[in-house]
Design a protein around this motif. Structure first.
Motif, short mmCIF file in Angstrom:
data_model
loop_
_atom_site.label_atom_id
_atom_site.label_comp_id
_atom_site.label_asym_id
_atom_site.label_seq_id
_atom_site.Cartn_x
_atom_site.Cartn_y
_atom_site.Cartn_z
N SER A 190 8.14 -9.15 -6.89
CA SER A 190 7.04 -8.30 -6.44
C SER A 190 7.42 -6.83 -6.43
CB SER A 190 6.61 -8.73 -5.03
OG SER A 190 5.59 -7.88 -4.53
N ILE A 191 8.60 -6.52 -5.93
CA ILE A 191 9.05 -5.12 -5.88
C ILE A 191 9.10 -4.53 -7.29
CG2 ILE A 191 11.00 -3.61 -5.36
CD1 ILE A 191 11.71 -5.61 -3.09
N GLN A 192 9.72 -5.27 -8.21
CA GLN A 192 9.85 -4.73 -9.57
C GLN A 192 8.51 -4.72 -10.29
OE1 GLN A 192 13.78 -4.40 -11.18
NE2 GLN A 192 13.90 -6.62 -11.02
N GLY A 193 7.62 -5.66 -9.94
CA GLY A 193 6.28 -5.62 -10.51
C GLY A 193 5.53 -4.36 -10.09
N TYR A 194 5.69 -4.00 -8.81
CA TYR A 194 5.01 -2.78 -8.35
C TYR A 194 5.53 -1.54 -9.07
CZ TYR A 194 3.96 1.43 -5.87
OH TYR A 194 3.57 2.73 -5.60
N ALA A 234 11.57 -8.72 6.96
CA ALA A 234 12.67 -7.83 7.32
C ALA A 234 13.70 -7.81 6.19
CB ALA A 234 13.31 -8.29 8.63
N GLU A 235 13.96 -8.97 5.60
CA GLU A 235 14.88 -9.05 4.47
C GLU A 235 14.29 -8.36 3.24
OE1 GLU A 235 15.78 -13.19 4.08
OE2 GLU A 235 16.71 -13.32 6.07
N ALA A 236 12.98 -8.48 3.09
CA ALA A 236 12.30 -7.81 1.97
C ALA A 236 12.45 -6.30 2.08
CB ALA A 236 10.83 -8.20 1.96
N TYR A 237 12.39 -5.78 3.30
CA TYR A 237 12.58 -4.34 3.52
C TYR A 237 13.95 -3.90 3.02
CZ TYR A 237 14.18 -0.40 6.47
OH TYR A 237 14.75 0.76 6.94
N VAL A 238 14.98 -4.69 3.31
CA VAL A 238 16.33 -4.37 2.85
C VAL A 238 16.37 -4.27 1.33
CG1 VAL A 238 18.72 -5.19 2.76
CG2 VAL A 238 17.41 -5.43 4.88
N THR A 297 1.59 -10.63 -11.01
CA THR A 297 2.70 -11.04 -11.85
C THR A 297 2.15 -11.28 -13.26
OG1 THR A 297 2.34 -13.37 -11.36
CG2 THR A 297 3.80 -12.13 -9.88
N SER A 298 2.97 -11.88 -14.12
CA SER A 298 2.52 -12.14 -15.49
C SER A 298 1.31 -13.07 -15.52
CB SER A 298 3.66 -12.74 -16.31
OG SER A 298 4.15 -13.93 -15.70
N SER A 299 1.13 -13.85 -14.44
CA SER A 299 -0.01 -14.76 -14.38
C SER A 299 -1.30 -14.02 -14.01
CB SER A 299 0.25 -15.85 -13.34
OG SER A 299 0.26 -15.30 -12.03
N GLY A 300 -1.14 -12.77 -13.59
CA GLY A 300 -2.31 -11.99 -13.19
C GLY A 300 -2.63 -12.10 -11.71
N LYS A 301 -1.87 -12.95 -10.99
CA LYS A 301 -2.11 -13.13 -9.56
C LYS A 301 -0.91 -12.60 -8.76
CE LYS A 301 -3.72 -17.04 -8.16
NZ LYS A 301 -3.81 -18.51 -7.92
N PRO A 302 -1.16 -12.03 -7.58
CA PRO A 302 -0.05 -11.57 -6.73
C PRO A 302 0.76 -12.75 -6.20
CG PRO A 302 -2.14 -10.55 -6.09
CD PRO A 302 -2.47 -11.67 -7.03
N LEU A 303 2.05 -12.55 -6.06
CA LEU A 303 2.92 -13.57 -5.49
C LEU A 303 2.76 -13.65 -3.98
CD1 LEU A 303 6.42 -13.39 -7.24
CD2 LEU A 303 5.23 -15.47 -6.54
N ILE A 304 2.51 -12.50 -3.35
CA ILE A 304 2.47 -12.44 -1.89
C ILE A 304 1.03 -12.50 -1.41
CG2 ILE A 304 3.04 -11.03 0.13
CD1 ILE A 304 5.40 -9.91 -1.51
N LYS A 305 0.73 -13.50 -0.58
CA LYS A 305 -0.64 -13.68 -0.09
C LYS A 305 -0.93 -12.85 1.15
CE LYS A 305 -2.60 -17.67 0.12
NZ LYS A 305 -2.90 -19.10 0.42
N SER A 306 0.05 -12.74 2.03
CA SER A 306 -0.22 -12.02 3.28
C SER A 306 1.04 -11.47 3.90
CB SER A 306 -0.91 -12.96 4.28
OG SER A 306 -0.03 -14.00 4.67
N ILE A 307 0.87 -10.33 4.57
CA ILE A 307 1.92 -9.71 5.39
C ILE A 307 1.27 -9.39 6.73
CG2 ILE A 307 3.42 -7.69 5.70
CD1 ILE A 307 3.61 -7.53 2.65
N TRP A 312 6.04 0.11 -1.45
CA TRP A 312 5.89 -1.23 -2.05
C TRP A 312 5.18 -2.17 -1.09
CZ3 TRP A 312 8.37 -5.39 0.39
CH2 TRP A 312 8.01 -6.64 -0.14
N ALA A 313 5.57 -2.15 0.18
CA ALA A 313 4.98 -3.06 1.17
C ALA A 313 3.48 -2.87 1.26
CB ALA A 313 5.63 -2.84 2.53
N ASN A 314 3.02 -1.64 1.12
CA ASN A 314 1.58 -1.35 1.15
C ASN A 314 0.85 -2.09 0.04
OD1 ASN A 314 -0.73 0.42 -0.13
ND2 ASN A 314 -0.66 1.03 2.03
N HIS A 315 1.49 -2.23 -1.11
CA HIS A 315 0.85 -2.83 -2.29
C HIS A 315 1.25 -4.28 -2.53
CE1 HIS A 315 -0.73 1.05 -3.76
NE2 HIS A 315 0.40 1.56 -3.31
N ALA A 316 2.13 -4.82 -1.68
CA ALA A 316 2.76 -6.11 -1.96
C ALA A 316 1.77 -7.25 -2.20
CB ALA A 316 3.71 -6.49 -0.83
#
Length: 304
Positions: free
Chosen positions: A100-104, A172-176, A228-238, A219-223
């Motif tokens: 997700s980070i690299q996709g953004y 929290a780990e994603a932030y790191v 992704t390559s499928s056209g759908k976001p990997l992350i559903k909710s934060i 990144w977190a704002n847009h996560a």
């Protein structure tokens, strides 16, 4: 933090050498700092050793891999196929976050007419050889500008909870990780090369680290909308609880918190290299609220 069960993961963005013994025979130790070949990291454990917090010769806790048990990219590819795996397995969640980070940043660079160069994240245990030299887990998560790769011993996340007292959690780990990729963005943009060596509350080193915190927030704002390559976001909710946990980590890895609680008990701003707890929270919040990298100009800010 929830992932979409049906979206595919890309494990090629992770190099997993835990338990392989690939870290032996280290050459010269890594250079530490912002520019040139120096590494830049989330928090450098060697600082704690200087402050009396942890002996430099003592490694972090034993990792999740048992003695003699090797983990490889083949295992990750087998175990981490979709967001469903990310919802149930910690390693797969990190793969999803990295995707997700690299996709953004790929999309953000494209919007500005530039090309983002993907950087692999290396999962290692104990020690590792890098383009910046040899490093041990004591350094903490870091980015090496010389080889443009991210490195992390995943036991760091345990240390955040046991030594730093952080709440922990996937976001929290994603932030790191997003912070380390912020350093990669700085390297690609040439920001890191302009950093003057030195420490202090208003030093370039602090400004570099706070900007990486801000980029993590962007990144977190847009996560939840990064496709992704499928056209759908990997992350559903934060959730707000996720954000609070990331801010909790930010508050516990500020220079002042470390000096006061894990060091000698005295705060010395002249030795700051990453920024205070308040500053780290502030700039991550600036990024997540704005979602705009242009709002992360810590080098142009009069006050941090």
């Amino acid at each position: 933090m929830e992932f979409d069960d049906d979206v595919a993961l890309d494990t090629s963005q992770v190099q997993d050498t835990r338990g392989s013994g690939g870290g032996g025979g280290l050459g010269g130790r890594v250079a530490l700092g912002g520019g040139g070949l120096g590494i830049v990291g989330f928090i450098l454990y060697f600082v704690l050793s200087q402050l009396g917090g942890v002996p430099a010769s003592v490694p972090l806790n034993t990792d999740n891999v048992g003695s003699g048990q090797a983990v490889s990219n083949t295992d990750l590819a087998k175990d981490c196929r979709t967001g469903k795996d990310a919802n149930t397995k910690d390693d797969c969640a990190l793969v999803a976050v990295i995707n997700s980070i690299q996709g953004y940043w790929t999309d953000e660079f494209a919007r500005s007419g530039s090309t983002y160069r993907q950087a692999p994240t290396n999962f290692f245990s104990g020690s590792v050889n890098t383009g910046c030299g040899g490093a041990t887990a004591d350094v903490g998560p870091f980015y090496c500008p010389a080889d443009k790769e991210v490195y992390i011993d995943l036991t760091f996340f345990k240390e955040l909870q046991t030594r730093f007292g952080a709440q922990g959690g996937t976001f929290a780990e994603a932030y790191v990780l997003a912070h380390e990729y912020g350093h990669h963005v700085q390297n690609l943009l040439g920001t890191s090369d302009k950093v003057r060596p030195g420490s202090g509350a208003n030093s370039d080193s602090v400004r570099l680290e706070l900007q990486a915190d801000c980029y993590a927030g962007v990144w977190a704002n847009h996560a939840t909308t990064v496709p992704t390559s499928s056209g759908k976001p990997l992350i559903k909710s934060i959730t707000q609880d996720d954000v609070n946990r990331a801010l909790d980590v930010a508050s516990r890895i500020g220079d002042d918190f470390i000096q006061q609680n894990l060091g000698g008990g005295r705060v010395d701003e002249s030795q700051f290299t990453h920024g205070s707890s308040e500053q780290r929270e502030k700039w991550f919040t600036a990024g997540i609220n704005s979602g705009n990298p242009a709002q992360c100009d810590t080098f142009g800010a009069r006050t941090l």
